[in-house]
Structure formats: structure tokens, C-alpha cells
Design a protein around this motif. Sequence first.
Motif, PDB file in Angstrom:
ATOM      1  N   TYR A 182       0.825  -1.210   0.000  1.00  0.00           N
ATOM      2  CA  TYR A 182       0.000   0.000   0.000  1.00  0.00           C
ATOM      3  C   TYR A 182       0.859   1.259   0.000  1.00  0.00           C
ATOM      4  CZ  TYR A 182      -3.497   3.419   1.446  1.00  0.00           C
ATOM      5  OH  TYR A 182      -4.312   4.511   1.512  1.00  0.00           O
ATOM      6  N   ALA A 183       1.951   1.234   0.764  1.00  0.00           N
ATOM      7  CA  ALA A 183       2.823   2.408   0.862  1.00  0.00           C
ATOM      8  C   ALA A 183       3.945   2.387  -0.166  1.00  0.00           C
ATOM      9  CB  ALA A 183       3.409   2.487   2.261  1.00  0.00           C
ATOM     10  N   GLY A 184       4.031   1.337  -0.961  1.00  0.00           N
ATOM     11  CA  GLY A 184       5.114   1.254  -1.937  1.00  0.00           C
ATOM     12  C   GLY A 184       6.471   1.070  -1.293  1.00  0.00           C
ATOM     13  N   GLN A 185       6.521   0.370  -0.162  1.00  0.00           N
ATOM     14  CA  GLN A 185       7.773   0.181   0.565  1.00  0.00           C
ATOM     15  C   GLN A 185       8.549  -1.004  -0.006  1.00  0.00           C
ATOM     16  OE1 GLN A 185       9.192   1.966   2.806  1.00  0.00           O
ATOM     17  NE2 GLN A 185       7.649   3.286   3.707  1.00  0.00           N
ATOM     18  N   ASP A 186       9.017  -0.823  -1.230  1.00  0.00           N
ATOM     19  CA  ASP A 186       9.707  -1.932  -1.892  1.00  0.00           C
ATOM     20  C   ASP A 186      10.999  -2.323  -1.188  1.00  0.00           C
ATOM     21  OD1 ASP A 186      10.791   0.492  -2.551  1.00  0.00           O
ATOM     22  OD2 ASP A 186      11.110   0.034  -4.664  1.00  0.00           O
ATOM     23  N   GLY A 187      11.750  -1.346  -0.674  1.00  0.00           N
ATOM     24  CA  GLY A 187      13.007  -1.664  -0.012  1.00  0.00           C
ATOM     25  C   GLY A 187      12.824  -2.563   1.193  1.00  0.00           C
ATOM     26  N   LYS A 188      11.811  -2.266   2.008  1.00  0.00           N
ATOM     27  CA  LYS A 188      11.527  -3.120   3.156  1.00  0.00           C
ATOM     28  C   LYS A 188      11.127  -4.519   2.700  1.00  0.00           C
ATOM     29  CE  LYS A 188      10.125   0.548   6.339  1.00  0.00           C
ATOM     30  NZ  LYS A 188       9.051   1.104   7.188  1.00  0.00           N
ATOM     31  N   MET A 189      10.364  -4.594   1.614  1.00  0.00           N
ATOM     32  CA  MET A 189       9.924  -5.901   1.119  1.00  0.00           C
ATOM     33  C   MET A 189      11.110  -6.723   0.621  1.00  0.00           C
ATOM     34  SD  MET A 189       6.306  -4.991  -0.745  1.00  0.00           S
ATOM     35  CE  MET A 189       5.778  -6.704  -0.774  1.00  0.00           C
ATOM     36  N   TYR A 190      12.101  -6.057   0.016  1.00  0.00           N
ATOM     37  CA  TYR A 190      13.289  -6.786  -0.432  1.00  0.00           C
ATOM     38  C   TYR A 190      13.968  -7.482   0.742  1.00  0.00           C
ATOM     39  CZ  TYR A 190      13.071  -3.793  -4.637  1.00  0.00           C
ATOM     40  OH  TYR A 190      12.692  -3.137  -5.774  1.00  0.00           O
ATOM     41  N   VAL A 191      14.212  -6.725   1.809  1.00  0.00           N
ATOM     42  CA  VAL A 191      14.954  -7.278   2.946  1.00  0.00           C
ATOM     43  C   VAL A 191      14.139  -8.359   3.651  1.00  0.00           C
ATOM     44  CG1 VAL A 191      16.112  -6.741   5.114  1.00  0.00           C
ATOM     45  CG2 VAL A 191      16.214  -5.113   3.218  1.00  0.00           C
ATOM     46  N   VAL A 192      12.839  -8.119   3.828  1.00  0.00           N
ATOM     47  CA  VAL A 192      11.991  -9.111   4.492  1.00  0.00           C
ATOM     48  C   VAL A 192      11.943 -10.402   3.678  1.00  0.00           C
ATOM     49  CG1 VAL A 192       9.631  -9.629   5.219  1.00  0.00           C
ATOM     50  CG2 VAL A 192      10.617  -7.387   5.700  1.00  0.00           C
ATOM     51  N   SER A 193      11.898 -10.283   2.359  1.00  0.00           N
ATOM     52  CA  SER A 193      11.845 -11.492   1.531  1.00  0.00           C
ATOM     53  C   SER A 193      13.189 -12.221   1.519  1.00  0.00           C
ATOM     54  CB  SER A 193      11.420 -11.129   0.101  1.00  0.00           C
ATOM     55  OG  SER A 193      12.382 -10.298  -0.525  1.00  0.00           O
ATOM     56  N   LEU A 194      14.298 -11.483   1.641  1.00  0.00           N
ATOM     57  CA  LEU A 194      15.621 -12.117   1.627  1.00  0.00           C
ATOM     58  C   LEU A 194      16.002 -12.726   2.974  1.00  0.00           C
ATOM     59  CD1 LEU A 194      17.651  -9.510  -0.456  1.00  0.00           C
ATOM     60  CD2 LEU A 194      17.180 -11.874  -1.104  1.00  0.00           C
ATOM     61  N   LEU A 195      15.358 -12.274   4.048  1.00  0.00           N
ATOM     62  CA  LEU A 195      15.713 -12.750   5.389  1.00  0.00           C
ATOM     63  C   LEU A 195      15.706 -14.275   5.500  1.00  0.00           C
ATOM     64  CD1 LEU A 195      16.221 -12.471   8.451  1.00  0.00           C
ATOM     65  CD2 LEU A 195      13.760 -12.133   8.725  1.00  0.00           C
ATOM     66  N   PRO A 196      14.633 -14.989   5.117  1.00  0.00           N
ATOM     67  CA  PRO A 196      14.671 -16.451   5.272  1.00  0.00           C
ATOM     68  C   PRO A 196      15.703 -17.126   4.375  1.00  0.00           C
ATOM     69  CG  PRO A 196      12.672 -15.764   4.124  1.00  0.00           C
ATOM     70  CD  PRO A 196      13.320 -14.521   4.621  1.00  0.00           C
ATOM     71  N   LEU A 197      16.014 -16.519   3.222  1.00  0.00           N
ATOM     72  CA  LEU A 197      17.071 -17.078   2.374  1.00  0.00           C
ATOM     73  C   LEU A 197      18.415 -16.985   3.085  1.00  0.00           C
ATOM     74  CD1 LEU A 197      18.145 -18.178  -0.333  1.00  0.00           C
ATOM     75  CD2 LEU A 197      18.338 -15.794  -1.100  1.00  0.00           C
ATOM     76  N   VAL A 198      18.705 -15.819   3.667  1.00  0.00           N
ATOM     77  CA  VAL A 198      19.969 -15.624   4.378  1.00  0.00           C
ATOM     78  C   VAL A 198      20.063 -16.595   5.555  1.00  0.00           C
ATOM     79  CG1 VAL A 198      21.288 -13.994   5.784  1.00  0.00           C
ATOM     80  CG2 VAL A 198      20.208 -13.214   3.678  1.00  0.00           C
ATOM     81  N   LEU A 199      18.991 -16.707   6.325  1.00  0.00           N
ATOM     82  CA  LEU A 199      19.017 -17.599   7.486  1.00  0.00           C
ATOM     83  C   LEU A 199      19.116 -19.064   7.077  1.00  0.00           C
ATOM     84  CD1 LEU A 199      16.352 -15.901   9.796  1.00  0.00           C
ATOM     85  CD2 LEU A 199      18.842 -15.851  10.021  1.00  0.00           C
ATOM     86  N   GLY A 200      18.420 -19.433   5.998  1.00  0.00           N
ATOM     87  CA  GLY A 200      18.494 -20.811   5.538  1.00  0.00           C
ATOM     88  C   GLY A 200      19.891 -21.182   5.075  1.00  0.00           C
ATOM     89  N   LEU A 201      20.539 -20.272   4.347  1.00  0.00           N
ATOM     90  CA  LEU A 201      21.908 -20.536   3.889  1.00  0.00           C
ATOM     91  C   LEU A 201      22.869 -20.588   5.069  1.00  0.00           C
ATOM     92  CD1 LEU A 201      21.967 -18.262   0.722  1.00  0.00           C
ATOM     93  CD2 LEU A 201      22.072 -20.760   0.753  1.00  0.00           C
ATOM     94  N   LEU A 202      22.654 -19.725   6.052  1.00  0.00           N
ATOM     95  CA  LEU A 202      23.522 -19.747   7.231  1.00  0.00           C
ATOM     96  C   LEU A 202      23.382 -21.068   7.982  1.00  0.00           C
ATOM     97  CD1 LEU A 202      25.424 -18.361   9.262  1.00  0.00           C
ATOM     98  CD2 LEU A 202      23.390 -17.409  10.372  1.00  0.00           C
ATOM     99  N   GLU A 203      22.153 -21.511   8.203  1.00  0.00           N
ATOM    100  CA  GLU A 203      21.930 -22.765   8.933  1.00  0.00           C
ATOM    101  C   GLU A 203      22.558 -23.945   8.187  1.00  0.00           C
ATOM    102  OE1 GLU A 203      20.891 -23.052  11.848  1.00  0.00           O
ATOM    103  OE2 GLU A 203      19.381 -21.556  12.345  1.00  0.00           O
ATOM    104  N   ARG A 204      22.379 -23.974   6.880  1.00  0.00           N
ATOM    105  CA  ARG A 204      22.932 -25.088   6.106  1.00  0.00           C
ATOM    106  C   ARG A 204      24.454 -25.028   6.060  1.00  0.00           C
ATOM    107  NH1 ARG A 204      18.688 -26.945   1.636  1.00  0.00           N
ATOM    108  NH2 ARG A 204      16.777 -26.325   2.699  1.00  0.00           N
ATOM    109  N   GLY A 205      24.970 -23.801   5.949  1.00  0.00           N
ATOM    110  CA  GLY A 205      26.416 -23.656   5.938  1.00  0.00           C
ATOM    111  C   GLY A 205      27.047 -24.060   7.258  1.00  0.00           C
ATOM    112  N   MET A 206      26.408 -23.700   8.364  1.00  0.00           N
ATOM    113  CA  MET A 206      26.938 -24.078   9.665  1.00  0.00           C
ATOM    114  C   MET A 206      26.879 -25.585   9.871  1.00  0.00           C
ATOM    115  SD  MET A 206      28.057 -21.346  11.042  1.00  0.00           S
ATOM    116  CE  MET A 206      28.303 -21.834  12.745  1.00  0.00           C
TER     117      MET A 206
END
Length: 207
Positions: free
Chosen positions: A71-95
Motif C-alpha cells: 500500500y505504501a510502496g515500501q519496496d526496499g523493506k519488502m526486499y529485505v523481508v523477503s531475503l531474510l529467510p534465504l539468508v538464514l536458511g543458507l547460514l543454517e545449512r552452511g553451519m
Amino acid sequence: DATHGDTLFPASLLHFLMPVYRGMGHKLLLHIFLAGAFMGFYLRTFGLRPVAVWWGAFAYMLSPIFVSYVYAGQDGKMYVVSLLPLVLGLLERGMRTGSARTFSLLGLSIGLSILSAHIQMAYHLMWFVAGVFVLRLFFPLAGAEPLTGTGRIRRAGLFGGALALGLLLAAIQLLPAVAYVKDPAGFSVRSTKTDYEHATSWCLHPE
């Protein structure tokens, strides 16, 4: 001193393939989908049943605090929120595996989060990721073998390399900001007024 926005984020290519307003809409929809896909990837790391993975992915991608950013066009926030589980998943698998390839992908994901239009959220994401990293050094996932001293050193080196790769990828976004800080009077519109009265002029007064 607001960096480049999301000009250098890959999804911004859509602005060159269609009208900007349409490209913006497609970017938002794309990252709603990616949030669900990446959350599914993250939840699979824990060995959950498919039903739990699907439910968790849908719940994440359709959570009100996330979807309402459209609604607010907050694309930047959406980028980071969508990337968060990818980053955490890669970290968990890497560890768990100690794979250099997985940590390399982690570094690329970190770099992408910094290239988003919301570097503040990327900053908070990095603090959280660092906390999870320290946690996993001493408390591995259920079913994973505890790390030895050598294993911890190797994971720490790979994690440091991932951070370096992410910062290198995002250097085109970060280095100009460093230059602004070194000579703020020549660049920043905020540098000439730094007293308390000016700082509080931005606040929302009780009345």
C-alpha cells in the motif's frame, strides 16, 4: 547521502522493461512470492513435514505487516523481508555442512540485502544473522553433530568470507556514503544544522 536507492538491485531491471509504475507493481508481487519461496527453503532446513513448510511459507508471505507494505510502496523493506529467510536458511545449512559454496551464496544474499533500498533494515538483519551465527557455533541444530574447535574455526572463517563477499558486492552502495561522512559539509544537506533543536524538529510532537 541517501545512497542509490534500489537502482542497483536486480529487480529494478523491470523499470527498463515496462513503464515504471507497472515495474514497481511487478517488483512488489515478485517479492511477495519470493518471501514465501525463501521461507519454504528456510523451514526445510529444520526437517519439518511438507504441510508445516507450506503453511509457514504462506503465513510468512501473506503476513499483514509484510503485505501491507504494498500500500505504501515500501519496496526496499519488502526486499529485505523477503531475503531474510534465504539468508538464514543458507547460514543454517552452511553451519551444518561447512560448505564453502553455501557460504558463498550466503555472501551474495547479504550483498543483495545491502543493495536494497532500505539499508537500515539490512543493518538490523546483519545483527540478527551475526547472533544466529554465534548461537550455532556452540548450539547446532537438532540432529547435527556438535562442532569441534577446528570446525568452529573453519565456520568462522567461512562466515567472515561471506561477510567480505557481501560487503564487496555492496561496495558500490557503501563507498559513496563513506565519502560523504569524510566530508559532510560538501555533500550532506544535514551537516550545517546538527544541534538538538534541529534534530528534534523532525519528531512528531504530542499535540
